[in-house]
Write an enzyme that holds these catalytic residues in place. Structure first.
Site, mmCIF file in Angstrom:
data_model
loop_
_atom_site.group_PDB
_atom_site.id
_atom_site.type_symbol
_atom_site.label_atom_id
_atom_site.label_comp_id
_atom_site.label_asym_id
_atom_site.label_seq_id
_atom_site.Cartn_x
_atom_site.Cartn_y
_atom_site.Cartn_z
ATOM 1 N N CYS A 115 -12.769 -0.113 -15.430
ATOM 2 C CA CYS A 115 -13.012 1.233 -15.722
ATOM 3 C C CYS A 115 -12.082 2.166 -15.752
ATOM 4 C CB CYS A 115 -13.858 1.425 -13.960
ATOM 5 S SG CYS A 115 -15.878 2.931 -14.464
ATOM 6 N N CYS A 157 -25.162 1.097 -14.125
ATOM 7 C CA CYS A 157 -24.027 2.316 -14.317
ATOM 8 C C CYS A 157 -24.821 3.764 -15.095
ATOM 9 C CB CYS A 157 -22.841 2.288 -15.257
ATOM 10 S SG CYS A 157 -21.641 3.642 -15.574
ATOM 11 N N TYR A 192 -6.578 5.997 4.559
ATOM 12 C CA TYR A 192 -6.799 5.747 3.198
ATOM 13 C C TYR A 192 -6.060 4.065 3.571
ATOM 14 C CZ TYR A 192 -5.209 2.335 -0.428
ATOM 15 O OH TYR A 192 -5.092 1.290 -1.891
ATOM 16 N N CYS A 227 -16.192 -0.178 -20.980
ATOM 17 C CA CYS A 227 -17.528 -0.458 -20.899
ATOM 18 C C CYS A 227 -18.429 -2.134 -21.070
ATOM 19 C CB CYS A 227 -18.326 0.152 -20.669
ATOM 20 S SG CYS A 227 -17.681 1.674 -20.167
ATOM 21 N N CYS A 235 -17.945 -4.777 -18.639
ATOM 22 C CA CYS A 235 -17.761 -3.875 -17.170
ATOM 23 C C CYS A 235 -19.515 -4.514 -16.741
ATOM 24 C CB CYS A 235 -17.787 -2.623 -16.619
ATOM 25 S SG CYS A 235 -18.208 -1.945 -15.625
ATOM 26 N N GLU A 278 0.978 -0.832 0.167
ATOM 27 C CA GLU A 278 -0.210 0.138 -0.152
ATOM 28 C C GLU A 278 0.976 1.184 -0.136
ATOM 29 O OE1 GLU A 278 -2.992 0.496 -0.800
ATOM 30 O OE2 GLU A 278 -3.653 -1.924 -0.897
ATOM 31 N N ASP A 324 -9.325 4.777 -3.424
ATOM 32 C CA ASP A 324 -7.828 4.945 -3.598
ATOM 33 C C ASP A 324 -8.925 5.419 -4.723
ATOM 34 O OD1 ASP A 324 -9.140 3.139 -5.174
ATOM 35 O OD2 ASP A 324 -6.611 2.718 -5.388
#
Length: 318
Positions: free
Chosen positions: A219, A235, A146, A226, A229, A63, A164
């Site tokens: 995305c 969406c 975060y 798309c 997705c 991270e 994020d």
């Protein structure tokens, strides 16, 4: 009243926040959880920090490294780091300059100092084990909201909203109908993320990882796929006709010719050196003396470089 650019930007940001607020009030992620986590089960990348043997320390290291740095650049450094420092105590036992040296060219090297400080605090306060509690994680040096949420979720399977850039973009499009989220994370976005979070703890942790992966692979910022997705039919952005971004221009970062580039060149010399480096050697890395001096002063101020007597410099030893 005539709007100035600053006023216009502030008005746009306020409008984005206001538009996200009703979405948070009405948000119900139930219809999204299954498709997104099922997609993740099939398409998730096999990354070393996702494997069980990585443990909480491996997750924390990843991270820190992945902030503003792509996976492809992190992978080799991560592997070297965990081989050398498999536990926080191993890193804490070395000088902070060694963390900076091992950070290599990942960029934003203050992250290396912060990770070293976090490892030292873990050793001192928690017996060398990365704490499980969100509040204890948040109290570690260099760990913000975060990172604390990400470690608690990804390492310990807890229920936290992990926001994020990738997740923010997925939520902006899928729920609020905007091409991009605001430049800076807003309270409305945090509220929306909490509203979308599954109640089940294990599913919530899976959802956090899955939405992040969806934003990274499908995305994406510049070329969303798309057709791949799993929630394209739901969406809000697609249903609205994929309207173009109307907010402030997206921030872009330049590198060539900046102080960041000069700092990187100076650090590269110091990382390779086994002994303190004389001023004249550092002077050779950049022709413009004012910018070079400013970059070196900044490195010293940030604790990344330690000045010694006789115009010599080295990576920090304490």
């Amino acid at each position: 009243m005539t709007s100035t650019p600053a006023t216009s930007t502030a008005m746009t940001a306020a409008a984005e926040t206001a538009s996200a607020a009703p979405a948070a009030e009405a948000a119900d992620g139930t219809a999204l959880h299954g498709p997104v986590t099922d997609w993740f089960d099939e398409h998730a990348r096999d990354l070393p920090w996702r494997r069980p043997e990585a443990g909480a320390w491996g997750v924390m290291v990843s991270e820190f490294m992945l902030q503003q740095t792509p996976v492809s650049r992190v992978l080799p450094v991560y592997e070297q780091w965990l081989t050398r420092w498999p536990r926080p105590a191993n890193l804490a036992a070395e000088a902070p300059g060694e963390a900076v040296r091992a950070w290599g060219r990942l960029g934003y090297p203050r992250r290396a100092l912060r990770l070293h400080a976090a490892a030292s605090a873990i050793q001192e306060r928690h017996g060398g084990d990365v704490p499980r509690e969100h509040g204890q994680l948040l109290a570690l040096p260099g760990v913000g909201e975060y990172t604390a949420a990400a470690v608690a979720s990804f390492a310990y399977g807890q229920r936290h909203a992990v926001l994020d850039t990738n997740v923010r973009r997925v939520f902006a499009r899928a729920v609020t109908g905007r091409q991009y989220p605001p430049n800076a994370t807003t309270a409305a976005e945090r509220k929306l993320a909490r509203a979308l979070l599954p109640q089940d703890e294990q599913l919530a942790a899976r959802w956090a990882a899955a939405t992040m992966e969806l934003g990274a692979l499908v995305c994406t910022a510049r070329g969303p796929e798309c057709h791949r997705c799993p929630i394209a039919a739901q969406c809000a952005w697609q249903l609205a006709g994929a309207p173009a971004h109307e907010g402030p221009p997206r921030r872009t970062q330049t590198y060539a010719g900046t102080d960041r580039q000069v700092r990187g060149k100076l650090l590269a010399v110091l990382r390779e050196a086994v002994a303190p480096v004389p001023q004249q050697v550092l002077d050779a890395v950049w022709d413009e003396p004012v910018q070079r001096a400013r970059a070196l002063d900044g490195l010293v101020s940030d604790g990344l470089v330690e000045p010694l007597g006789g115009g010599r410099y080295r990576l920090p030893h304490a």
